[in-house]
Design a protein around this motif. Structure first.
Motif, PDB file in Angstrom:
ATOM      1  N   THR A 128     -60.161  51.468 -98.405  1.00 33.70           N
ATOM      2  CA  THR A 128     -60.564  50.858 -97.150  1.00 33.70           C
ATOM      3  C   THR A 128     -60.805  49.369 -97.397  1.00 33.70           C
ATOM      4  OG1 THR A 128     -62.942  51.208 -97.503  1.00 33.70           O
ATOM      5  CG2 THR A 128     -61.686  53.018 -96.497  1.00 33.70           C
ATOM      6  N   LEU A 129     -61.355  48.688 -96.378  1.00 34.45           N
ATOM      7  CA  LEU A 129     -61.614  47.262 -96.535  1.00 34.45           C
ATOM      8  C   LEU A 129     -62.672  46.995 -97.595  1.00 34.45           C
ATOM      9  CD1 LEU A 129     -60.726  44.556 -95.224  1.00 34.45           C
ATOM     10  CD2 LEU A 129     -62.669  44.779 -93.652  1.00 34.45           C
ATOM     11  N   ASP A 130     -63.585  47.958 -97.788  1.00 30.50           N
ATOM     12  CA  ASP A 130     -64.673  47.724 -98.739  1.00 30.50           C
ATOM     13  C   ASP A 130     -64.939  48.892 -99.678  1.00 30.50           C
ATOM     14  OD1 ASP A 130     -65.659  49.486 -96.891  1.00 30.50           O
ATOM     15  OD2 ASP A 130     -67.582  48.472 -96.590  1.00 30.50           O
ATOM     16  N   GLY A 131     -64.039  49.850 -99.740  1.00 29.83           N
ATOM     17  CA  GLY A 131     -64.277  50.994-100.609  1.00 29.83           C
ATOM     18  C   GLY A 131     -63.160  52.006-100.534  1.00 29.83           C
ATOM     19  N   ILE A 169     -45.827  58.853 -96.458  1.00 32.27           N
ATOM     20  CA  ILE A 169     -46.985  59.039 -95.589  1.00 32.27           C
ATOM     21  C   ILE A 169     -48.255  58.498 -96.220  1.00 32.27           C
ATOM     22  CG2 ILE A 169     -47.461  61.397 -96.396  1.00 32.27           C
ATOM     23  CD1 ILE A 169     -47.958  59.903 -92.849  1.00 32.27           C
ATOM     24  N   ASP A 170     -48.422  58.661 -97.554  1.00 30.48           N
ATOM     25  CA  ASP A 170     -49.605  58.115 -98.214  1.00 30.48           C
ATOM     26  C   ASP A 170     -49.644  56.595 -98.089  1.00 30.48           C
ATOM     27  OD1 ASP A 170     -50.763  60.498 -98.966  1.00 30.48           O
ATOM     28  OD2 ASP A 170     -49.927  60.500-101.000  1.00 30.48           O
ATOM     29  N   GLY A 171     -48.498  55.957 -98.247  1.00 30.11           N
ATOM     30  CA  GLY A 171     -48.438  54.499 -98.112  1.00 30.11           C
ATOM     31  C   GLY A 171     -48.770  54.034 -96.704  1.00 30.11           C
ATOM     32  N   MET A 172     -48.286  54.764 -95.701  1.00 30.43           N
ATOM     33  CA  MET A 172     -48.560  54.404 -94.312  1.00 30.43           C
ATOM     34  C   MET A 172     -50.035  54.584 -93.970  1.00 30.43           C
ATOM     35  SD  MET A 172     -45.091  56.222 -92.892  1.00 30.43           S
ATOM     36  CE  MET A 172     -45.388  56.090 -91.126  1.00 30.43           C
ATOM     37  N   ILE A 173     -50.632  55.649 -94.489  1.00 32.50           N
ATOM     38  CA  ILE A 173     -52.051  55.876 -94.230  1.00 32.50           C
ATOM     39  C   ILE A 173     -52.896  54.791 -94.885  1.00 32.50           C
ATOM     40  CG2 ILE A 173     -53.993  57.422 -94.690  1.00 32.50           C
ATOM     41  CD1 ILE A 173     -52.000  59.766 -94.461  1.00 32.50           C
ATOM     42  N   GLU A 174     -52.602  54.481 -96.147  1.00 37.65           N
ATOM     43  CA  GLU A 174     -53.439  53.511 -96.849  1.00 37.65           C
ATOM     44  C   GLU A 174     -53.288  52.103 -96.280  1.00 37.65           C
ATOM     45  OE1 GLU A 174     -55.146  53.911-100.932  1.00 37.65           O
ATOM     46  OE2 GLU A 174     -53.341  52.740-101.379  1.00 37.65           O
ATOM     47  N   SER A 175     -52.102  51.737 -95.804  1.00 32.92           N
ATOM     48  CA  SER A 175     -51.946  50.413 -95.195  1.00 32.92           C
ATOM     49  C   SER A 175     -52.788  50.312 -93.922  1.00 32.92           C
ATOM     50  CB  SER A 175     -50.477  50.135 -94.884  1.00 32.92           C
ATOM     51  OG  SER A 175     -49.986  51.013 -93.884  1.00 32.92           O
ATOM     52  N   THR A 176     -53.074  51.458 -93.302  1.00 29.95           N
ATOM     53  CA  THR A 176     -53.918  51.485 -92.105  1.00 29.95           C
ATOM     54  C   THR A 176     -55.388  51.488 -92.464  1.00 29.95           C
ATOM     55  OG1 THR A 176     -52.199  52.735 -90.938  1.00 29.95           O
ATOM     56  CG2 THR A 176     -54.401  52.743 -89.971  1.00 29.95           C
ATOM     57  N   THR A 177     -55.801  52.335 -93.431  1.00 28.75           N
ATOM     58  CA  THR A 177     -57.225  52.444 -93.762  1.00 28.75           C
ATOM     59  C   THR A 177     -57.778  51.150 -94.350  1.00 28.75           C
ATOM     60  OG1 THR A 177     -56.674  53.391 -95.940  1.00 28.75           O
ATOM     61  CG2 THR A 177     -57.115  54.935 -94.123  1.00 28.75           C
ATOM     62  N   GLN A 178     -56.930  50.336 -94.938  1.00 30.51           N
ATOM     63  CA  GLN A 178     -57.396  49.085 -95.539  1.00 30.51           C
ATOM     64  C   GLN A 178     -57.810  48.041 -94.506  1.00 30.51           C
ATOM     65  OE1 GLN A 178     -53.929  48.489 -98.187  1.00 30.51           O
ATOM     66  NE2 GLN A 178     -55.361  48.497 -99.901  1.00 30.51           N
ATOM     67  N   LYS A 179     -57.585  48.332 -93.242  1.00 37.27           N
ATOM     68  CA  LYS A 179     -57.896  47.354 -92.188  1.00 37.27           C
ATOM     69  C   LYS A 179     -59.321  47.487 -91.658  1.00 37.27           C
ATOM     70  CE  LYS A 179     -53.045  47.180 -90.725  1.00 37.27           C
ATOM     71  NZ  LYS A 179     -52.076  47.497 -89.642  1.00 37.27           N
ATOM     72  N   LYS A 180     -60.035  48.567 -92.012  1.00 40.26           N
ATOM     73  CA  LYS A 180     -61.409  48.755 -91.575  1.00 40.26           C
ATOM     74  C   LYS A 180     -62.290  49.104 -92.762  1.00 40.26           C
ATOM     75  CE  LYS A 180     -60.136  50.688 -87.010  1.00 40.26           C
ATOM     76  NZ  LYS A 180     -60.596  49.564 -86.165  1.00 40.26           N
ATOM     77  N   THR A 181     -63.603  48.960 -92.566  1.00 38.98           N
ATOM     78  CA  THR A 181     -64.541  49.349 -93.615  1.00 38.98           C
ATOM     79  C   THR A 181     -64.664  50.875 -93.655  1.00 38.98           C
ATOM     80  OG1 THR A 181     -66.477  49.330 -92.170  1.00 38.98           O
ATOM     81  CG2 THR A 181     -65.866  47.235 -93.216  1.00 38.98           C
ATOM     82  N   THR A 182     -65.206  51.355 -94.750  1.00 42.27           N
ATOM     83  CA  THR A 182     -65.429  52.802 -94.869  1.00 42.27           C
ATOM     84  C   THR A 182     -66.340  53.305 -93.751  1.00 42.27           C
ATOM     85  OG1 THR A 182     -65.168  52.698 -97.285  1.00 42.27           O
ATOM     86  CG2 THR A 182     -66.329  54.615 -96.383  1.00 42.27           C
TER      87      THR A 182
END
Length: 452
Positions: free
Chosen positions: A294-297, A340-353
């Motif tokens: 995520t953005l912070d974890g 799919i893992d790459g697509m999910i992680e590119s999305t989760t990195q945009k917000k904090t946990t």
């Protein structure tokens, strides 16, 4: 049924006389808990009236962990330590809980020692002396359980082996915890958790998919062996209530580690093929099922079926993934794992946990933050479940400890007493009540170096 009832009555009578030797010393310690649970009462605890002789040294942390479990459940645990230096773990630091008295020498009580020795009483005794062995024999006669972790045959020269003690107390349950067991080609090897993790398969399946094998972050083989052994001891107590006989329990890290390979061992046995190796936080057969940055974890998602994958897609803001031919079924997603893992992680990195946790609240989707230890101990659910407890230590003042995890409807196991100090005089009631020693006997034994 009459035999069982009589047995527990007998234990209760003995507990009301002999087991209370340290009552005035230890019951005065106030217990405070972060939960609303009341302080545990010894007479309601499952193992109330059971006396345990703890002859474990910390060659493996499993052994004091095993006896601590018994103590949490109400057993009266007498921990035998070296009369001068005590248990080795007393020196395993930092960190240490600092002494309140500035005139008291030493760094304090080690956190490692404090982790596995609550609800015990310490007895500083050397059994290099014949008098020390005599004391242990008398104790063994009055105890229900003995737990030791010496190499096979190591206690025979002191007359503290099972065959000798069985003659003294046929009802004794004698648990031996070693690295590799009482038999087999490795039986005389010293066994540490990390070595057994390596040799018995756990290290090979732990770590990143493309990384080196690593040990688990805690000594998990030690801990699971302690759990297996405490369970075996309680089963042996039930058997003794039925038969009147004790027995020898042979527990070891290697056997318990093989047992806890569980479904992976079953898969290898059934298929006859090599295992699939390390997967990090991912799953070999389910996608998505891993942690993502995520953005912070980090946050972990468990898309165990197609419906849950749909929930994940909707909450992430990409409902179209549900109909993408690469991801329609779990088999498709396993085949296109990297996509799919790459697509999910590119999305989760945009917000904090925290933002993702709030977004998935109430969704029915299995998800979790990846917390560090302080984050875990301060977690609202951990606090609400009473898993962190505070107890007054006589030398260090209030200290926080992890609480026992199991809840009962009719009893409240927990931290009744802090881990015992070294070289604090054992009350005279102990010597007179259980062993029938006079004050002159005690003085003589101290002068001989048998007692601390």
């Amino acid at each position: 049924m009459m035999n069982v009832a009589f047995r527990f009555q007998a234990i209760s009578r003995r507990a009301s006389s002999g087991c209370s030797y340290n009552y005035n010393v230890w019951r005065r310690v106030p217990l405070r808990s972060y939960s609303s649970a009341v302080s545990p009462l010894s007479d309601t605890l499952p193992l109330s009236g059971i006396r345990v002789l703890d002859m474990t040294r910390v060659l493996a942390g499993v052994s004091p962990y095993c006896t601590q479990i018994l103590g949490d459940l109400g057993a009266d645990v007498i921990k035998v330590e070296h009369p001068v230096r005590g248990d080795d773990t007393r020196a395993w630091g930092p960190p240490y809980a600092q002494y309140e008295d500035p005139s008291k020498t030493g760094p304090g009580e080690s956190a490692y020692y404090l982790a596995v020795n609550r609800n015990k009483k310490s007895l500083g005794l050397s059994f290099q002396h014949k008098s020390g062995v005599e004391i242990l024999h008398k104790l063994a006669k009055e105890c229900d359980v003995l737990v030791e972790n010496y190499l096979p045959g190591g206690l025979k020269k002191y007359g503290m082996d099972y065959e000798t003690l069985r003659e003294i107390n046929p009802k004794l349950i004698y648990a031996s915890i070693t690295g590799y067991g009482q038999t087999g080609p490795y039986s005389n090897r010293a066994g540490y958790d990390v070595m057994v993790e390596a040799e018995m398969g756990l290290m090979h399946i732990t770590g990143a998919r493309d990384g080196a094998p690593v040990k688990v972050g805690v000594a998990v083989t030690d801990l699971t062996t302690g759990l297996y052994t405490s369970n075996a001891i309680m089963a042996a107590l039930l058997a003794r209530a039925r038969t009147g006989r004790g027995q020898h329990i042979d527990a070891c890290l290697s056997d318990c580690q093989v047992a806890t390979l569980s479904n992976l061992a079953s898969s290898a046995l059934i298929s006859g093929k090599k295992d699939s190796g390390r997967w990090g936080t991912a799953h070999p057969s389910i996608v998505p099922y891993r942690s993502y940055k995520t953005l912070d974890g980090d946050i972990l998602f468990g898309g165990g079926n197609d419906r849950l994958f749909g929930v994940l897609c909707d909450r992430l803001g990409f409902p179209e993934w549900k109909t993408d031919s690469r991801f329609v079924t779990n088999s498709d997603r396993v085949q296109h794992r990297a996509d799919i893992d790459g697509m999910i992680e590119s999305t989760t990195q945009k917000k904090t946990t925290k933002q993702w946790l709030d977004l998935f609240e109430g969704s029915g989707m299995p998800y979790a933050a990846v917390n560090d230890i302080q984050g875990t101990l301060n977690h609202e659910h951990v606090q609400a479940r009473g898993m962190v407890t505070e107890v007054d230590h006589p030398a260090c003042g209030p200290i926080k400890l992890v609480n026992t995890p199991i809840k009962y409807s009719e009893a409240t196991p927990g931290v009744r007493t802090p881990p015992p100090q070294l070289l604090v005089n054992t009350p005279t009631r102990f010597w007179g009540g259980i062993l029938e020693y006079s004050e002159a006997d005690i003085a003589r034994l101290k002068e001989e170096g048998v007692l601390s």
